[in-house]
Design a protein around this motif. Sequence first.
Motif, PDB file in Angstrom:
ATOM      1  N   LEU A  44     -14.253   1.990  -6.146  1.00 37.71           N
ATOM      2  CA  LEU A  44     -12.799   1.860  -6.194  1.00 37.71           C
ATOM      3  C   LEU A  44     -12.191   2.556  -7.413  1.00 37.71           C
ATOM      4  O   LEU A  44     -10.967   2.595  -7.555  1.00 37.71           O
ATOM      5  CB  LEU A  44     -12.402   0.383  -6.199  1.00 37.71           C
ATOM      6  N   THR A  99     -12.844  -1.699   2.594  1.00 32.87           N
ATOM      7  CA  THR A  99     -11.641  -1.630   1.761  1.00 32.87           C
ATOM      8  C   THR A  99     -11.746  -0.542   0.696  1.00 32.87           C
ATOM      9  O   THR A  99     -12.804  -0.316   0.112  1.00 32.87           O
ATOM     10  CB  THR A  99     -11.356  -2.985   1.087  1.00 32.87           C
ATOM     11  N   ASN A 100     -10.630   0.142   0.482  1.00 32.55           N
ATOM     12  CA  ASN A 100     -10.557   1.168  -0.549  1.00 32.55           C
ATOM     13  C   ASN A 100      -9.424   0.880  -1.535  1.00 32.55           C
ATOM     14  O   ASN A 100      -8.992   1.766  -2.268  1.00 32.55           O
ATOM     15  CB  ASN A 100     -10.329   2.548   0.088  1.00 32.55           C
ATOM     16  N   SER A 101      -8.964  -0.359  -1.542  1.00 35.20           N
ATOM     17  CA  SER A 101      -7.844  -0.751  -2.384  1.00 35.20           C
ATOM     18  C   SER A 101      -8.197  -2.004  -3.155  1.00 35.20           C
ATOM     19  O   SER A 101      -8.727  -2.966  -2.583  1.00 35.20           O
ATOM     20  CB  SER A 101      -6.608  -0.998  -1.500  1.00 35.20           C
ATOM     21  N   LEU A 102      -7.898  -2.034  -4.441  1.00 37.98           N
ATOM     22  CA  LEU A 102      -8.204  -3.204  -5.263  1.00 37.98           C
ATOM     23  C   LEU A 102      -7.420  -4.441  -4.819  1.00 37.98           C
ATOM     24  O   LEU A 102      -8.007  -5.525  -4.728  1.00 37.98           O
ATOM     25  CB  LEU A 102      -7.926  -2.897  -6.742  1.00 37.98           C
ATOM     26  N   PRO A 103      -6.117  -4.333  -4.514  1.00 38.24           N
ATOM     27  CA  PRO A 103      -5.404  -5.516  -4.026  1.00 38.24           C
ATOM     28  C   PRO A 103      -6.013  -6.080  -2.744  1.00 38.24           C
ATOM     29  O   PRO A 103      -6.110  -7.306  -2.592  1.00 38.24           O
ATOM     30  CB  PRO A 103      -3.976  -5.008  -3.787  1.00 38.24           C
ATOM     31  N   VAL A 104      -6.406  -5.202  -1.832  1.00 42.54           N
ATOM     32  CA  VAL A 104      -7.035  -5.663  -0.589  1.00 42.54           C
ATOM     33  C   VAL A 104      -8.391  -6.299  -0.900  1.00 42.54           C
ATOM     34  O   VAL A 104      -8.792  -7.282  -0.266  1.00 42.54           O
ATOM     35  CB  VAL A 104      -7.200  -4.504   0.413  1.00 42.54           C
ATOM     36  N   TYR A 105      -9.087  -5.739  -1.874  1.00 40.67           N
ATOM     37  CA  TYR A 105     -10.370  -6.305  -2.307  1.00 40.67           C
ATOM     38  C   TYR A 105     -10.179  -7.746  -2.773  1.00 40.67           C
ATOM     39  O   TYR A 105     -10.958  -8.638  -2.427  1.00 40.67           O
ATOM     40  CB  TYR A 105     -10.929  -5.442  -3.435  1.00 40.67           C
TER      41      TYR A 105
END
Length: 428
Positions: A44, A99-105
Amino acid sequence: MQKTTKKIYYGWFVVLAAFLCTFASTGLMIYSFSLFLVPMSESLDVPRTSIALASSIFTICMGVVSAYVGNQVTKGRVKKLILIGVILLGGGNALLSITNSLPVYYICYALVGIGSAFTGPAVTSTLATAWFDKRRGLATGIISCGASVCAIFAPSFLATIIDSSGVRAAYLANSAIVIVLLLIALLLVKTKPQDIGLLPDGLTQEDFEATPTKKRPVLIGLTRNQAMKTPAMILVCIAFAALGFGQIGVMQNAAAYLSDLTFNTKTIGSALGFIGLSGGVSTIFFGWLSDRINPKLVFCFGNMLLLAATIILTYTEPDSGYGWLVSYGILFGLGMGIWASAVPLVIIKLVGPMNFGALWGLAFAIRSICGDTVGVPTISKIAETAGYRVAFWVAVIVFTVSAVLIVVAKKPKAFLEMEKASGLENKA
């Protein structure tokens, strides 16, 4: 009179189901997290501390939701809870693989934390309470051992997948393991022995009536609202949170401390591995012991083991031998078994088993939020400003306070009256 004990009591199959739940929710989610820290940081392109925050999100969500789950268990909704857990845990790990997004993580770990609450201690310990009376502690210990068994096998398995196929494949493996184990648990689990025409310990109604009153497995107890207004339950919750503060605070800071003392990573990992091994033994042993003596004594003994281990860690020197480090790991692991085995039985002894699910869910939530989540950064901050020895001595004091609080907790008058009315006031 002939008793129905020739066949294997179905309660042990329920214990197996709860063991699998513990393996999948508590063990796999907690003990595998550190493996994903570095590769997900690189994937990420964010700092490691940003990935580490996901662990705190997981713990908070699991703790908060456990209070709700405990109440639902008391209402007999175990199968529905586990089914939701399958969806959230399995789906959350599957989403983590793409997932490629920290918020989604972070959102995914919130889902995983909630899923772990739906299949975690608030559910599993309550099943042991419903199905067992004389061997309640042993059943609870076996169930809790699922996390330690996971800690022995899962990290090496997932590490191999990460090395060969990447971190995304490891999350998919997590998802598959969770779904398979929880579906097996869902097929095996039954909420209470009455569902198959039995009473706790496998007694029939005829067996129950032939048993002396003081030895009958009768479910009585205060409601959650009643219990939480008593000094006994308040003291237990504070003691449990204090235990989590010291236990997790020391355990998660030990590796950094030993690294600062110039021990190499291999030596540290090997020595600390004994925590998981001895922890698995202690959950079963302390559960068995809590069936035979006052669980408050077991709690205090376990706390003293944690205290002794922490003192050993505190006075570790750069030239301390490997055996010194191993002694810390073994003693600390043995002490860790008390939270899963002795604490549930302390609650049952003080306020009764009738509404244990609701009480245990709330107590676990308080421990997770006020103990586990706060303990790690607090010990770390104290170590940063005053040194690790001061920080670990704070933990030693907290362990002592935790034990004292359990000792002074007494049965509320309302529960004593319930026991007297049921003829159980002198039951061991």
